[in-house]
Design an enzyme around this catalytic site. Structure first.
Site, PDB file in Angstrom:
ATOM      1  N   THR A 183      25.256 -11.488 -20.834  1.00 10.02           N
ATOM      2  CA  THR A 183      25.307 -10.186 -21.514  1.00 10.02           C
ATOM      3  C   THR A 183      24.417 -10.128 -22.750  1.00 10.02           C
ATOM      4  O   THR A 183      23.823  -9.098 -23.050  1.00 10.02           O
ATOM      5  CB  THR A 183      26.762  -9.894 -21.955  1.00 10.02           C
ATOM      6  OG1 THR A 183      27.567  -9.863 -20.795  1.00 10.02           O
ATOM      7  CG2 THR A 183      26.883  -8.566 -22.672  1.00 10.02           C
ATOM      8  N   SER A 210      27.932 -15.832 -13.425  1.00  6.34           N
ATOM      9  CA  SER A 210      28.710 -15.975 -12.193  1.00  6.34           C
ATOM     10  C   SER A 210      27.874 -16.638 -11.101  1.00  6.34           C
ATOM     11  O   SER A 210      28.412 -17.132 -10.117  1.00  6.34           O
ATOM     12  CB  SER A 210      29.173 -14.600 -11.695  1.00  6.34           C
ATOM     13  OG  SER A 210      29.916 -13.981 -12.705  1.00  6.34           O
ATOM     14  N   THR A 215      38.066 -22.727 -22.892  1.00  8.60           N
ATOM     15  CA  THR A 215      38.320 -21.912 -21.705  1.00  8.60           C
ATOM     16  C   THR A 215      38.137 -20.446 -22.102  1.00  8.60           C
ATOM     17  O   THR A 215      38.445 -20.078 -23.241  1.00  8.60           O
ATOM     18  CB  THR A 215      39.740 -22.232 -21.172  1.00  8.60           C
ATOM     19  OG1 THR A 215      39.921 -21.595 -19.938  1.00  8.60           O
ATOM     20  CG2 THR A 215      40.850 -21.824 -22.111  1.00  8.60           C
ATOM     21  N   GLN A 259      48.661 -25.938 -14.980  1.00  8.15           N
ATOM     22  CA  GLN A 259      48.295 -24.516 -15.040  1.00  8.15           C
ATOM     23  C   GLN A 259      48.481 -23.960 -16.450  1.00  8.15           C
ATOM     24  O   GLN A 259      47.976 -22.886 -16.764  1.00  8.15           O
ATOM     25  CB  GLN A 259      49.155 -23.710 -14.058  1.00  8.15           C
ATOM     26  CG  GLN A 259      48.838 -24.011 -12.623  1.00  8.15           C
ATOM     27  CD  GLN A 259      49.735 -23.276 -11.637  1.00  8.15           C
ATOM     28  OE1 GLN A 259      50.391 -22.296 -11.979  1.00  8.15           O
ATOM     29  NE2 GLN A 259      49.765 -23.743 -10.420  1.00  8.15           N
TER      30      GLN A 259
HETATM   31  N1  ASP Z   1      28.891 -11.417 -16.737  1.00  9.79           N
HETATM   32  C1  ASP Z   1      28.341 -11.982 -17.937  1.00  9.79           C
HETATM   33  C2  ASP Z   1      27.962 -13.420 -17.661  1.00  9.79           C
HETATM   34  O1  ASP Z   1      28.798 -14.282 -17.722  1.00  9.79           O
HETATM   35  C3  ASP Z   1      29.315 -11.875 -19.055  1.00  9.79           C
HETATM   36  C4  ASP Z   1      28.820 -12.420 -20.384  1.00  9.79           C
HETATM   37  O2  ASP Z   1      27.664 -12.769 -20.567  1.00  9.79           O
HETATM   38  O3  ASP Z   1      29.601 -12.466 -21.322  1.00  9.79           O
HETATM   39  O4  ASP Z   1      26.827 -13.692 -17.372  1.00  9.79           O
END
Ligand code: ASP
Length: 346
Positions: free
Chosen positions: A15, A61, A167, A279
């Site tokens: 982001t 991701s 985390t 967990q």
């Molecule tokens: N979806 C973004 C990523 O992890 C979220 C972020 O950058 O905070 O690449």
């Protein structure tokens, strides 16, 4: 003449460097040079900065062990030319990447600080500026000619953490990360305050070694009340499975049903390590406290102690990749090697 620390800024994506696509309204990555233009303040810091950008910046991701290896190699190739490294990374999987790099780097003696942001750098209310500027300041900190930080860290929203203790806990608030089992290494307020006694202090002088052979043929099995025998047995016996992280309840408890224990016993007897990770984000696995973990202990399950799931996955990939047998994996998993678990159960 005073020599300013030389910092390498590595942009992987996330982001922090995204803009809104006006047609779709979705966030997409943009040019790294534009990112720097949004923060002219960077030029006033007491350091010199070079940058390196991924050709195709990634949403985190899409991160994977090959990308982790690529980041490690960027640092390896430039290790002697820089005093510190700041890695800009999406927050979604930042704890996984940063944990993995902590295991890949042996004898690290320079700061590697991961950061990112919840809002894009161009946004008026962005958290990117503070995160980036303070990360660079931390990477530049030197005391008695030595870097103050000599480990892989994660900086977000005024706190510096040991990366392999973190985390992601929040997708909305700026305080997106937590380190439930280890205190922050530093806090940024009017002053930058380091918690000096708990920082990692390198004791040997061996050269940096990078371990790149991560084996990701592993399974993460999260228990839930009602999980079926079929699901457990199928997951444990996936062809090529080399190791299991078992996410259990509370202090490491699991069902006592014979089919469950037998399924685990069978794969351990084949030499496949099974690690017990809780967990619960805070606290530790202590097998043997409840009846529901005695069998796990007896069949040779490895204790994850107070490790995070992110760190456990990375550590298991690393230990299997190094080619250790079951006995050695158990020994090293239960020993802190990069400060990822506490010596004494918390
Ligand atoms: N979806 C973004 C990523 O992890 C979220 C972020 O950058 O905070 O690449």
């Amino acid at each position: 003449m005073e020599r300013f620390p030389h910092i390498l800024l590595i942009y992987t994506g996330g982001t922090i460097g995204m803009v809104k696509d006006f047609k779709t309204g979705a966030l997409k990555t943009f040019d790294f040079d534009k990112l720097i233009k949004h923060i002219p303040e960077i030029n006033h810091l007491n350091c010199t900065i070079d940058s390196y950008s991924f050709d195709a910046p990634m949403d985190s991701s899409n991160m994977n062990p090959s990308a982790w290896k690529f980041i490690a190699e960027i640092i390896e190739e430039r290790y002697d030319d820089f005093d510190g490294f700041v890695v800009l990374h999406g927050s979604d999987t930042m704890s996984y990447t940063a944990s993995a790099l902590s295991f890949m780097f042996e004898n690290l003696r320079k700061p590697v600080i991961f950061t990112g942001s919840q809002l894009p750098i161009g946004d008026l209310r962005t958290d990117a500026k503070e995160n980036l500027i303070t990360s660079i300041e931390i990477a530049s900190c030197v005391k008695n000619d030595k870097p103050v930080i000599s480990e892989v860290c994660l900086y977000f929203e005024y706190k510096l953490y040991r990366a392999n203790r973190t985390t992601k806990i929040n997708a909305e608030q700026f305080e997106a990360f937590a380190s439930p089992n280890y205190p922050p290494l530093a806090e940024s307020g009017v002053h930058l305050k380091f918690n000096t006694p708990i920082l990692y202090k390198p004791t040997n002088t061996s050269p940096l070694r990078i371990h790149k052979k991560l084996n990701n043929n592993i399974v993460l099995l999260k228990l839930f009340p009602g999980i079926t025998q079929k699901v457990v047995e199928t997951m444990l016996n996936i062809p090529g499975n080399k190791g299991v992280i078992l996410e259990t309840y509370g202090s490491g408890n699991a069902p006592t049903e014979p089919w469950f224990i037998n399924a685990l016993r069978k794969i351990i007897q084949q030499g496949i390590p099974v690690v017990n990770v809780s967990q619960c984000s805070g606290g530790s696995v202590i097998m043997g406290v409840y009846e529901t973990s005695v069998d796990l202990q007896n069949i040779g399950i490895i204790s994850g102690n107070d490790i995070t799931t992110e760190s456990a996955l990375a550590k298991l990939m690393y230990l299997i990749g190094e080619g250790y047998n079951l006995t050695s994996i158990k020994k090293w998993f239960e020993t802190p090697i990069r400060g990822e678990i506490s010596e004494i159960p918390v």
